[in-house]
Design a protein around this motif. Structure first.
Motif, PDB file in Angstrom:
ATOM      1  N   HIS A 157     -14.485   0.941   0.208  1.00 36.16           N
ATOM      2  CA  HIS A 157     -13.103   0.704  -0.232  1.00 36.16           C
ATOM      3  C   HIS A 157     -13.157  -0.056  -1.552  1.00 36.16           C
ATOM      4  CE1 HIS A 157      -8.960  -0.549  -0.269  1.00 36.16           C
ATOM      5  NE2 HIS A 157      -9.232  -1.819  -0.022  1.00 36.16           N
ATOM      6  N   ILE A 158     -12.179   0.192  -2.411  1.00 33.46           N
ATOM      7  CA  ILE A 158     -12.037  -0.641  -3.610  1.00 33.46           C
ATOM      8  C   ILE A 158     -10.673  -1.302  -3.510  1.00 33.46           C
ATOM      9  CG2 ILE A 158     -11.876  -0.703  -6.126  1.00 33.46           C
ATOM     10  CD1 ILE A 158     -13.690   1.706  -6.263  1.00 33.46           C
ATOM     11  N   ALA A 176      -5.933  -2.811   4.533  1.00 35.31           N
ATOM     12  CA  ALA A 176      -6.326  -1.404   4.642  1.00 35.31           C
ATOM     13  C   ALA A 176      -6.359  -0.976   6.107  1.00 35.31           C
ATOM     14  CB  ALA A 176      -7.679  -1.175   3.973  1.00 35.31           C
ATOM     15  N   ARG A 198      -2.795  -0.517   7.177  1.00 32.16           N
ATOM     16  CA  ARG A 198      -2.229   0.692   6.585  1.00 32.16           C
ATOM     17  C   ARG A 198      -2.734   1.927   7.323  1.00 32.16           C
ATOM     18  NH1 ARG A 198      -2.091  -1.283   1.320  1.00 32.16           N
ATOM     19  NH2 ARG A 198      -4.315  -0.883   1.206  1.00 32.16           N
ATOM     20  N   ASN A 199      -4.031   1.949   7.609  1.00 32.74           N
ATOM     21  CA  ASN A 199      -4.592   3.084   8.348  1.00 32.74           C
ATOM     22  C   ASN A 199      -3.941   3.228   9.711  1.00 32.74           C
ATOM     23  OD1 ASN A 199      -6.868   4.654   7.065  1.00 32.74           O
ATOM     24  ND2 ASN A 199      -7.506   2.572   6.582  1.00 32.74           N
ATOM     25  N   VAL A 235      -4.393   6.322  12.040  1.00 31.36           N
ATOM     26  CA  VAL A 235      -5.858   6.334  12.052  1.00 31.36           C
ATOM     27  C   VAL A 235      -6.311   5.046  12.732  1.00 31.36           C
ATOM     28  CG1 VAL A 235      -7.937   6.357  10.628  1.00 31.36           C
ATOM     29  CG2 VAL A 235      -5.883   7.591   9.868  1.00 31.36           C
ATOM     30  N   LEU A 256     -14.864   0.007   7.183  1.00 27.93           N
ATOM     31  CA  LEU A 256     -14.786  -0.109   5.732  1.00 27.93           C
ATOM     32  C   LEU A 256     -15.697  -1.211   5.225  1.00 27.93           C
ATOM     33  CD1 LEU A 256     -10.898  -0.008   5.292  1.00 27.93           C
ATOM     34  CD2 LEU A 256     -12.489   1.831   4.721  1.00 27.93           C
ATOM     35  N   LEU A 267      -6.475   5.747  -4.616  1.00 35.55           N
ATOM     36  CA  LEU A 267      -7.802   5.179  -4.868  1.00 35.55           C
ATOM     37  C   LEU A 267      -7.934   3.730  -4.418  1.00 35.55           C
ATOM     38  CD1 LEU A 267      -8.259   6.719  -8.415  1.00 35.55           C
ATOM     39  CD2 LEU A 267      -9.561   7.340  -6.382  1.00 35.55           C
ATOM     40  N   ILE A 268      -6.818   3.043  -4.219  1.00 39.15           N
ATOM     41  CA  ILE A 268      -6.918   1.621  -3.872  1.00 39.15           C
ATOM     42  C   ILE A 268      -6.326   1.307  -2.499  1.00 39.15           C
ATOM     43  CG2 ILE A 268      -6.993   0.742  -6.230  1.00 39.15           C
ATOM     44  CD1 ILE A 268      -3.955   0.191  -5.915  1.00 39.15           C
ATOM     45  N   GLU A 269      -5.919   2.341  -1.756  1.00 44.15           N
ATOM     46  CA  GLU A 269      -5.246   2.079  -0.489  1.00 44.15           C
ATOM     47  C   GLU A 269      -6.187   1.981   0.701  1.00 44.15           C
ATOM     48  OE1 GLU A 269      -2.197   5.045  -0.462  1.00 44.15           O
ATOM     49  OE2 GLU A 269      -0.788   3.730  -1.522  1.00 44.15           O
ATOM     50  N   GLY A 270      -7.421   2.431   0.543  1.00 46.63           N
ATOM     51  CA  GLY A 270      -8.385   2.330   1.640  1.00 46.63           C
ATOM     52  C   GLY A 270      -8.035   3.236   2.810  1.00 46.63           C
ATOM     53  N   ASP A 271      -7.312   4.312   2.557  1.00 49.80           N
ATOM     54  CA  ASP A 271      -6.942   5.254   3.621  1.00 49.80           C
ATOM     55  C   ASP A 271      -8.187   6.062   3.999  1.00 49.80           C
ATOM     56  OD1 ASP A 271      -5.992   7.467   5.106  1.00 49.80           O
ATOM     57  OD2 ASP A 271      -4.022   7.295   4.158  1.00 49.80           O
ATOM     58  N   MET A 272      -8.602   5.917   5.267  1.00 49.90           N
ATOM     59  CA  MET A 272      -9.817   6.598   5.727  1.00 49.90           C
ATOM     60  C   MET A 272      -9.739   8.109   5.493  1.00 49.90           C
ATOM     61  SD  MET A 272     -12.033   4.468   7.325  1.00 49.90           S
ATOM     62  CE  MET A 272     -12.806   5.369   8.661  1.00 49.90           C
ATOM     63  N   LEU A 307     -10.698   8.447   1.845  1.00 45.01           N
ATOM     64  CA  LEU A 307     -12.076   8.050   1.537  1.00 45.01           C
ATOM     65  C   LEU A 307     -13.078   9.063   2.086  1.00 45.01           C
ATOM     66  CD1 LEU A 307     -11.851   4.226   2.275  1.00 45.01           C
ATOM     67  CD2 LEU A 307     -11.770   5.358   0.052  1.00 45.01           C
TER      68      LEU A 307
END
Ligand SMILES: [Zn+2]
Lengths: 810, 353
Positions: free
Chosen positions: A515-516, A564, A567-568, A573, A578, B342-347, B350
């Motif tokens: 993750h960034i 993150a 959010r997932n 999800v 991560l 790109l910055i949300e960390g959504d699996m 990714l």
């Protein structure tokens, strides 16, 4: 910069297709962002002849007309204008046409009568400022023909991206000069004639510049007896083509010359300026604190000392180079005009414009730089035009205060060095001819060119600037491609960079995804997590954050990773693994730059994979995170290391530890505290860790030594110790190892048991647990006998029991 | 009944039972019944020693034949039964080969870092080292030493994040201070040149920050990759050749490259680099906005003013620098429609790359 091709062609022959011109401009440094063909906007506007004009039966101010537009039947149109008669030719917008204002013509009933179109004024067509009546066309206008075609309105507008180093290209003439250089054509200069009359300007206007650094030149002219009115169509069209709005003939002329030559001008109503003994005194000075000025846009502006104003005897009348004052602007009642043409400091105009949030065509040019040499020329050009269009007399002379005359720069261009720099072989006469087309005069001197750079190119200061001029016109595409030939270079990653890559490889092998996260942080979140800052340390604070949630820089990757996770989960999800390698920041009083540390953060939530068919998914916990950590540290060769129970506000007590490697705490590992999970709106447990990457690198051994591979078989014996619950597995294992020398070669914990709380049947004494180990005995030089091992083993077990207070499980 | 006759009778009986044995267990029972210690045949054979000496050879021959026949039949039947058993096991163990394999999925590297690593590897191959610099920078390195005049618009507090200076440095009226979040990776150029004399061949990837609201084409934090070469005899042609090599390595060998003159404060001459559109090959299409070309980086020859700031002799040494945005390359190469992904960390995002 909007460039009308029609206008451009006045100054330079453009005899190539537009596409080619665009391509050549693109490839020489003036990017064409857009090409707009105008005139198409007037699609559906045709020339019509008024056949009959009758009074509208239901409205005094309307007429009801029949208009021939070249179709079989004349159109019936209701009209409000009065300046026409039967037989006149006028532009007619047919049903469906859209006018520049956005108005779409529809069939409509006006006071009971149907109207099948609209007859138009110049203003409605966007071709002039006159809105007082219909645009009556000459008698030879062909009925039914498209108006745009007839009026020659078809034009091509090029939207140019002018880079900040090229202020000279912010005018039609400047662009023409560039196009001339690019296409190899000569430019034509605009022409005018001025016939001054009456009393000389010197006796009527005095100019004083208080701060020549901020105003290197100020000129003033007088034009008396001007009749203010709308501009002629050709002028209005030009103003519109350049992207401005026609106002009146005098203001339009100042704008016209601004667009044409790039010199911002300002016209004052002379009689609105304070006069003393018949003399108008103009002072260019810094604003005084607290001074105010209402600018042309009707906004009262509070001025500060770093702003430059034009003042008369009574106070500021204009914000120098940015915008004029409302009280002294040219209006319908204006008779005498004082025309300012000056040069101002770029930085000062830029600061003022920014401080007031006021951007004008004038400020845009001054902040890029306007050639001081242009001031007098442009003033004359504008005065001549005002006199031509608005009548009036131009007073002889010009007040010209020019304390800092611009000087043409002389630069020697060494052609061999230029070719060595560019990797080209451009002949010096070819370079000279490219420069000449750009207005740069050069004289050969051996292999060199001695160049005189005109004042309109302030960007050309050094020899290398001339290299650029030559190569961009000569063609970057013609420069041969090569690779550097340097011999003293070795490429590669250093140890820390390789380690960082390796960390990523191992974590991905463990199933974690990278993750960034953003570096920004909310200080309230830092407080909620309870991250401990060091003695005297503070968060890094932004002075101009985008929001209060992003007002500081992060001190840990954990909050971003928990975001993150949350959010997932919101997206359905639930298996989330991560990691992030990134910087965290802390500062302290007295520090300019904060401390930046690279950390590795990781979170595990849910199961490894609940979407599979072969086993029951298992909730990830502390030991899954520890397993990842073990894999990583093992791979990197970190040894010895251990987890030490530790209290951290952000971790759940009892499932919270420090990672200690070679005696140094290099990070933490644990399960996130339940209240924090709730705050981040995360469901279920999250196991996490964070390590300091530099400490990790220090703890990682560089080289591993070979260890002998055992040649003789081992004897394996199992033993289960029952110990008080507070005794750790590590304590027991350490005790086993300490008593095992020299034959004990391996110790593995293979079972842990404790009676569940409230279990009806107890298998162990209260407050104890059982730890079962498999012990492996081996001698390097012989095969051990069972008997020998048994003796050693029994003694070992005995001593371990004494040491940790254990009994053996039956 | 003579012994030979009874042996023959036993043999026939045994052979019949062997042939009928349904499984290995029954077969073993048959073996025990005839050849075991108390088996019928064994008993007969044991009786041989009581025979008169002259009968023994004939009966012995018959008995050997009978034993061999029974043993052979047993072995044969065993082989058949074992084959059957194996066949049954194999039948029972057949799986649906289309079921998914058991695995722990590998994690994925973030697409931006995949791109960065790929580019790093290209330049390492060209003899570059990797340089790094702080993300919180001094105005001096970010702007001043890169030849940005004090009034440069990029310095405005509307565009650049400024950081509270804990050393007591002044804060400007517009919230500018001497400390900021670097707006590009170019300050690393200055830091490298301050520390090291030429020859310099470095690549500096890193995070940079601009005061943009996150939207499909902007992020307040993104990733740049900066290159710097300073050596004797470095030419503009070297810059061109280097970037052409890079573009072909990253975007593919059939892509064309063009340099368009441009302006940057810290390079002279400067250029923007376009790569031909992969969709239309340069003819112009929707994905390139009809231009046929996609802008991928900015570059130029190091400006002598920058050399002056770091004390490198610009007559002896020349150099080039270039910079590019990894997010833009990711968007172009992988068709990512919204940079915020790109910055949300959504699996789910990714795991696509
Ligand atoms: Zn395309």
């Amino acid at each position: 910069m909007r460039v009308s091709l029609k206008w451009l062609k006045e100054f330079v022959d453009v005899d190539v297709p537009v596409e080619e011109l665009v391509e050549r401009l693109d490839m020489t440094g003036t990017k064409v962002e857009q090409v707009v063909r105008t005139g198409q906007a007037l699609h559906g506007v045709v020339i019509g002849r008024v056949l009959r004009k009758e009074q509208h039966p239901n409205a005094d101010k309307l007429s009801y007309c029949q208009v021939d537009v070249g179709t079989a039947e004349p159109l019936r149109i209701v009209c409000g204008a009065t300046n026409f008669s039967e037989g006149d030719k006028v532009p007619v917008a047919l049903v469906g046409a859209t006018l520049p204002s956005g108005l779409t013509i529809k069939r409509a009933k006006l006071r009971g009568l149907e109207s099948e179109g609209m007859m138009c004024s110049a203003s409605e067509l966007g071709v002039g400022s006159d809105a007082s009546g219909l645009l009556v066309l000459p008698d030879d206008a062909p009925v039914g023909a498209p108006y745009a075609e007839y009026a020659g309105l078809g034009d091509t507008i090029l939207e140019l991206e002018v880079t900040p180093n090229r202020p000279d290209c912010l005018s039609m003439f400047g662009v023409a000069r560039e196009v001339g250089a690019v296409l190899g054509r000569d430019v034509r200069y605009p022409e005018w004639s001025l016939k001054p009359h009456g009393e000389s300007v010197d006796s009527q206007v005095a100019v004083e510049i208080e701060d020549p650094d901020l105003c290197p030149r100020y000129t003033a002219r007088l034009i008396r007896g001007v009749r203010i009115g709308p501009s002629p169509d050709w002028l209005a069209e030009r103003i519109v083509a350049a992207g401005a709005r026609p106002i009146n003939n005098v203001v339009d002329v100042t704008n016209y010359v601004l667009f044409e030559l790039g010199q911002p001008l300002h016209a004052f109503d002379l009689n609105a300026l304070a006069r003393c003994d018949g003399l108008t005194r103009i002072v260019v000075r810094r604003a005084q604190p607290g001074e105010r000025l209402t600018t042309l846009d009707g906004v009262q502006r509070e001025l500060s000392e770093d702003m430059l104003v034009i003042a008369d005897g009574s106070g500021p009348v204009a914000l120098a180079g940015v915008m004029g004052g409302e009280d002294t602007e040219v209006s319908e009642r204006t008779v005498d005009v004082l025309l300012e043409s000056a040069s101002f400091d770029r930085a000062c105009i830029s600061r003022t414009s920014r401080a007031l949030g006021l951007i004008s065509e004038s400020s845009l040019r001054f902040e890029r730089g306007v050639d001081p040499e242009l001031a007098a020329v442009a003033s004359e050009r504008a005065a001549a035009l005002i006199a031509e269009l608005g009548g009036g007399e131009v007073a002889p002379g010009i007040v010209n205060v020019y304390p800092r005359p611009a000087k043409a720069r002389r630069i020697t261009l060494r052609c061999p060095r230029m070719n060595a720099f560019l990797g080209t072989s451009i002949a010096s006469d070819e370079a000279g001819s490219i420069l000449r087309r750009l207005g740069i005069v050069s004289e050969p001197l051996g292999d060199d060119l001695v160049c005189t750079v005109p004042t309109f190119r302030p960007d050309l200061e050094r020899e290398v600037d001339l290299y650029e001029e030559v190569v961009r016109i000569w063609g970057m595409e013609r420069v041969p491609s090569t690779l550097p030939g340097g011999r003293e270079r070795v490429g590669g990653l250093d140890r820390a960079q390789r380690l960082e890559r390796r960390i990523g490889v191992v974590l991905r092998a463990c199933g974690l995804n990278e993750h960034i996260g953003l570096a920004f942080e909310d200080p309230r979140r830092v407080a909620a997590c309870g991250f401990d800052l060091g003695e005297g340390e503070e968060l890094v604070e932004l002075l101009n954050p985008m929001s209060s949630e992003q007002s500081h820089l992060r001190v840990s990757t954990l909050p971003g990773l928990l975001d993150a996770v949350s959010r997932n989960q919101r997206h359905g999800v639930s298996d989330i693994h991560l990691y992030e390698i990134g910087r965290v920041f802390r500062t302290a009083a007295g520090r300019k730059l904060p401390k930046e540390r690279v950390v590795l953060g990781a979170v595990l939530s849910g199961a490894w994979d609940r979407q599979q068919w072969y086993e029951r998914p298992r909730q990830l916990d502390f030991f899954d995170a520890k397993g990842v950590l073990e894999t990583l540290l093992d791979d990197l060769g970190v040894s010895p290391w251990r987890l030490e129970e530790a209290q951290h506000r952000w971790l759940q007590p009892g499932r919270s530890a420090d990672v200690v490697a070679r005696g140094e705490v290099i990070g933490w590992l644990g399960e996130v505290a339940p209240d924090l999970l709730a705050a981040f709106e995360v469901d279920g447990a999250v196991a996490a860790f964070e390590l300091d990457v530099r400490s990790l690198a220090r703890a990682a051994v560089g080289t591993r030594r070979y260890e002998e591979i055992p040649r003789h078989p081992a004897v394996k014996l199992d033993v289960a110790f029952v110990v008080p619950r507070e005794v750790s597995a590590e304590q027991v294992a350490t005790a086993i190892r300490s008593f095992g020398k020299p034959l004990l070669s391996e110790v593995r914990l293979f079972d842990v048991y404790a009676d569940p709380d409230g279990a009806p049947e107890r298998r162990l004494p209260e407050g104890t647990k059982s730890l079962a180990f498999s012990l492996e005995y081996r001698a390097p030089d012989r095969t051990l006998s069972e008997d020998e091992v048994r003796g050693v083993h029994e003694r070992l077990v005995q001593r371990v029991c004494e040491k940790v207070g254990a009994t053996l499980r039956g | 009944m003579d012994i030979a006759g009874s042996l023959i009778g036993l043999r026939d009986e045994a052979l019949a039972r062997i042939a009928q044995a349904p499984d290995l267990e029954s077969l073993d029972a048959v073996r025990v019944a005839y050849l075991g210690k108390k088996g019928a045949l064994t008993a007969v054979l044991r009786g041989l020693k009581d025979l008169p000496a002259e009968e023994r050879p004939a009966v012995g021959r018959v008995s050997n034949e009978v034993r061999d026949a029974v043993e052979a039949a047993l072995a044969e039947r065993r082989a058949v039964l074992e084959r059957d058993l194996l066949a049954r096991r194999i039948r029972a163990e057949a799986v649906d080969v289309t079921l998914p394999g058991r695995r722990r999925p590998l994690g994925r590297q973030h697409i931006i870092h995949q791109i960065v690593d790929e580019i790093v590897d290209v330049f390492v191959g060209l003899g570059y080292r990797i340089a790094e610099g702080p993300e919180v920078e001094l105005d001096y390195y970010n702007f001043t030493a890169l030849n940005h005049p004090p009034e440069h618009p990029a310095r405005a507090a509307t565009d650049t994040f400024y950081v509270k200076d804990q050393s007591g440095g002044a804060t400007g009226a517009g919230l500018e201070s001497e400390v900021l979040l670097r707006t590009h990776t170019s300050p690393v150029q200055v830091r490298v040149m301050e520390k090291q004399q030429p020859p310099i061949y470095v690549l500096a990837p890193g995070k940079v920050f601009r005061r943009d609201v996150a939207d499909p084409s902007h992020l307040p934090q993104f990733t740049q990759i900066e290159g710097l070469v300073v050596d004797e005899g470095i030419t503009f042609g070297d810059l061109k050749g280097t970037l052409e090599h890079f573009v072909r390595e990253i975007f593919g060998p059939d892509r064309r490259v063009r340099l368009r003159p441009h302006f940057f404060p810290f390079t002279e001459p400067s250029a923007e680099v376009d790569v031909s559109c992969a969709m239309c090959g340069g003819d112009g299409c929707r994905s390139c906005g009809g231009e046929g070309w996609l802008e991928v980086l900015g570059c130029g020859m190091v400006d002598p003013n920058v050399f002056r700031y770091v004390g490198i002799d610009s007559e002896r040494y020349t150099g080039f620098a270039f910079g590019m945005g990894a997010e833009r390359i990711a968007a172009l190469k992988h068709g990512i429609p919204d940079l915020r992904l790109l910055i949300e960390g959504d699996m789910r995002f990714l795991r696509q790359f």
